[in-house]
Enzyme design. Structure first.
Site, PDB file in Angstrom:
ATOM      1  N   ASP A 172       0.221  -2.085   4.324  1.00 37.59           N
ATOM      2  CA  ASP A 172       1.267  -1.119   4.817  1.00 37.59           C
ATOM      3  C   ASP A 172       2.459  -1.860   5.168  1.00 37.59           C
ATOM      4  O   ASP A 172       3.563  -1.539   5.308  1.00 37.59           O
ATOM      5  CB  ASP A 172       1.011  -0.067   5.853  1.00 37.59           C
ATOM      6  CG  ASP A 172      -0.246   0.602   5.576  1.00 37.59           C
ATOM      7  OD1 ASP A 172      -0.366   1.163   4.545  1.00 37.59           O
ATOM      8  OD2 ASP A 172      -1.205   0.860   6.324  1.00 37.59           O
ATOM      9  N   HIS A 205      -1.236  10.461  -2.655  1.00 40.93           N
ATOM     10  CA  HIS A 205      -2.466  10.072  -2.205  1.00 40.93           C
ATOM     11  C   HIS A 205      -3.533  11.195  -1.871  1.00 40.93           C
ATOM     12  O   HIS A 205      -4.698  11.340  -2.234  1.00 40.93           O
ATOM     13  CB  HIS A 205      -2.163   9.098  -0.866  1.00 40.93           C
ATOM     14  CG  HIS A 205      -3.780   8.675  -0.245  1.00 40.93           C
ATOM     15  ND1 HIS A 205      -4.190   9.512   0.692  1.00 40.93           N
ATOM     16  CD2 HIS A 205      -4.214   7.698  -0.486  1.00 40.93           C
ATOM     17  CE1 HIS A 205      -5.094   8.988   0.822  1.00 40.93           C
ATOM     18  NE2 HIS A 205      -5.373   7.854   0.367  1.00 40.93           N
ATOM     19  N   HIS A 207       0.881  -1.181   0.126  1.00 42.24           N
ATOM     20  CA  HIS A 207       0.093   0.076   0.012  1.00 42.24           C
ATOM     21  C   HIS A 207       0.904   1.081   0.096  1.00 42.24           C
ATOM     22  O   HIS A 207       1.518   1.538   0.951  1.00 42.24           O
ATOM     23  CB  HIS A 207      -0.904  -0.067   1.285  1.00 42.24           C
ATOM     24  CG  HIS A 207      -2.006   0.988   1.350  1.00 42.24           C
ATOM     25  ND1 HIS A 207      -1.990   1.975   2.418  1.00 42.24           N
ATOM     26  CD2 HIS A 207      -2.764   1.421   0.355  1.00 42.24           C
ATOM     27  CE1 HIS A 207      -3.220   2.847   2.113  1.00 42.24           C
ATOM     28  NE2 HIS A 207      -3.230   2.598   0.928  1.00 42.24           N
TER      29      HIS A 207
END
Length: 629
Positions: free
Chosen positions: A466, A286, A244
């Site tokens: 993550d 992001h 991620h």
């Protein structure tokens, strides 16, 4: 089963069996790759292109022994290379396929000698060609390999791994390689142990069998065309590791260093976000603003490419990352192309058709169409992507499940449906429904081993996390455990148990590293997890046998128990006998008075009339046994 019967059975199996076999989200190689997409032969998903068990006693038609000694002997193809590398070619060029064979080392010069399945080998054996290799000493760090023999006759070994037990000599190993373009998975006795994204595909290379410094025999060689959607997780494979925003728990998100950390950690895919600058350059970021991850301020769409490139995107995370820059999409793709890896690219926020067209142009310019997967929460962005570049797979991101994900997937031409993990675990059956429709499932964003386990068990294809290093390690531990020595035991009924007919023990069998389990009671199949009905068993000893087969072999366990005759057991028989009311009254009256001989006689008189014959015989036998005590 005879070889000919087995051949017929396999040739005419449903094509849908092969239609859900492939998941090619692979990664980790550092070599440059050729991204030219070859043209597939005229086969359809599920078609068996090669199916040979060598029962004819001669080399199959179209098989070409390039060098070495190749002959059919005792129903197997036998190849010998006293020195060097020898090969036999066959098949045809395929882009998406499964290549499997039963392989046995008959003799080796030393444990480092090997055999290979050739994945892209010209019919005349000229270089370059790609192979999936297995040494007889498969437990070595390089016991399994993906490698290329270059035109300079030098080896380019891109990926290595080991098996949990040695192939040795005289042992059949079921080898399978699933190929999707430049990606492949290595299966050893049904378990995936290695992946690559580094295959360089030719325009015409077919399949081959290769031996080096050894004599190897092959059986049941089979090549099956697979669907081009290679994102469904095959049996024996771990979940795909999707990093991620790169390795965002260990490095500043959405940067090239985060991408590199994730790649080295074993991530199969990098997940990043793309948005345009004020002057229309797609950047990897992001948030809608640069405030959180840089020293700058303001929306990304208000800043030019030059302004964005001047920002420090690493210091906010840790001092050692000072000077990291926001990468453009082109820079990120170039890094993946040259150093290895695939991109799950989220189109972040609303995008016009022209903005999506720019993203597509960058992907094509970087020659990365075979290694980019588009996803978005924005349905319009996915519609634009499909219209502009139908060759790019697309996935729909969702925070909660739609009323009918399968119908929506069909409408949007989805390759994957990607919900939040919590929503998916609340309705796990949707994974089966989507798989049946040929749609993969990738869950986000999951950093807990407990949830990894839950998602793996329901069949989730990929996990966005993550913590890619931890998930890759968790996968490795799972695969190692799956390939452990198999074991089965019978937990219930326990060996030596004495039971009366009023009891209904649940048949319980525990197993470890077992794929196929067969359980019998006195030789007849029974289903674990179900209560045993003791009313139909003869008084005396009975045997439960469990046999389990896993990648490392077959094991079995037995337990015996005794059905004893008791007053309570006889009462259970009578009351559950289904006898007509007058007969039931007489039987229960005799039982209450302890008149077992009379009870037996009455049951025998009513057999086949007001009482089932088999039940009557059991009641009578138990009553006479009690009368004799």
């Amino acid at each position: 089963m005879s070889k000919s019967a087995d051949l017929l059975r396999r040739r005419f199996r449903p094509r849908s069996i092969a239609a859900l076999t492939a998941l090619a989200l692979t990664g980790g190689a550092l070599a440059a790759v050729n991204l030219t997409t070859p043209t597939s032969a005229a086969a359809e998903p599920g078609d068996v292109v090669v199916n040979e068990n060598f029962s004819s006693g001669t080399l199959p038609a179209g098989w070409r022994a390039i060098d070495g000694e190749w002959k059919v002997e005792n129903g197997r193809l036998r190849g010998t290379a006293t020195s060097g590398t020898k090969k036999i070619t066959f098949g045809r060029h395929l882009t998406d396929f499964r290549f499997e064979a039963t392989v046995r080392f008959e003799a080796v010069n030393e444990a480092t000698r090997w055999t290979s399945l050739g994945l892209d080998v010209p019919a005349d054996g000229r270089t370059p060609w790609w192979i999936a290799t297995m040494r007889s000493g498969t437990t070595a760090a390089n016991g399994l390999e993906f490698a290329q023999l270059t035109t300079a006759n030098a080896w380019n070994v891109t990926n290595t791994g080991s098996a949990p037990y040695p192939a040795g000599t005289g042992r059949d190993i079921k080898v399978a390689i699933e190929v999707h373009g430049n990606q492949a998975r290595w299966f050893f006795d049904g378990r995936q142990l290695l992946r690559t994204t580094s295959l360089t595909r030719s325009a015409d290379g077919g399949q081959a069998l290769i031996v080096n410094g050894s004599t190897v025999s092959f059986d049941d060689v089979r090549v099956t065309e697979l669907p081009p959607n290679g994102y469904l997780r095959p049996a024996g494979s771990p979940v795909t590791v999707i990093a991620h925003r790169g390795a965002s728990s260990a490095a500043p998100e959405n940067t090239l260093v985060s991408q590199e950390v994730a790649r080295r950690a074993g991530a199969d895919w990098i997940e990043n976000d793309v948005q345009p600058s004020r002057d229309g350059v797609p950047f990897v970021l992001h948030d809608g603003t640069v405030d959180r991850t840089t020293e700058g301020t303001g929306p990304i769409r208000n800043l030019t490419a030059a302004q964005l490139k001047a920002l420090d995107a690493g210091s906010w995370f840790a001092p050692q990352y000072a000077g990291q820059r926001l990468p453009t999409l082109a820079e990120q793709l170039a890094d993946l192309r040259t150093r290895g890896g695939n991109l799950l690219l989220e189109i972040k926020g609303a995008h016009s058709r022209d903005e999506v067209a720019t993203i597509v142009e960058v992907i094509r310019a970087e020659q990365m169409t075979s290694r980019v997967f588009i996803q978005s929460f924005e349905i319009d962005a996915l519609r634009h992507s499909y219209a502009l570049a139908p060759e790019l797979p697309i996935g729909l991101l969702r925070g909660s499940l739609d009323a009918d994900p399968v119908a929506l997937a069909k409408e949007l031409h989805l390759t994957a449906y990607n919900p939040a993990a919590g929503a998916l675990l609340g309705k796990p059956g949707i994974v089966t429904d989507l798989h049946a429709a040929g749609v993969a499932v990738m869950a986000w964003t999951v950093n807990s081993a407990a949830q990894w386990q839950q998602l793996e068990r329901i069949g989730t294809d990929g996990i966005i996390t993550d913590r890619p290093a931890e998930l890759a390690g968790w996968n490795a531990a799972l695969m190692q455990g799956a390939a452990a020595e198999p074991a089965v035991s019978i937990a219930s009924p326990v060996d030596g148990a004495k039971l009366d007919r009023a009891q209904q023990p649940v048949l319980a069998v525990t197993r470890t590293a077992v794929d196929t389990l067969t359980v019998t009671l006195d030789g007849a199949p029974v289903e674990p997890g179900k209560p045993l009905d003791l009313t139909g068993l003869a008084a005396g000893t009975h045997t439960v046998k469990a046999e389990g087969t896993g990648p490392a072999g077959t094991v079995s366990a037995t337990a015996t128990f005794t059905v004893t005759v008791t007053r309570a057991g006889l009462a259970h028989l009578v009351l559950g006998s289904g006898a007509e009311a007058p007969t039931l009254q007489v039987l229960t009256a005799h039982l209450a008075g302890g008149r077992y001989a009379e009870l037996a006689a009455h049951a025998e008189r009513q057999a086949g009339r007001t009482l089932d014959r088999t039940v009557a015989a059991t009641i009578a036998a138990d009553a006479r046994a009690l009368a004799a005590n």
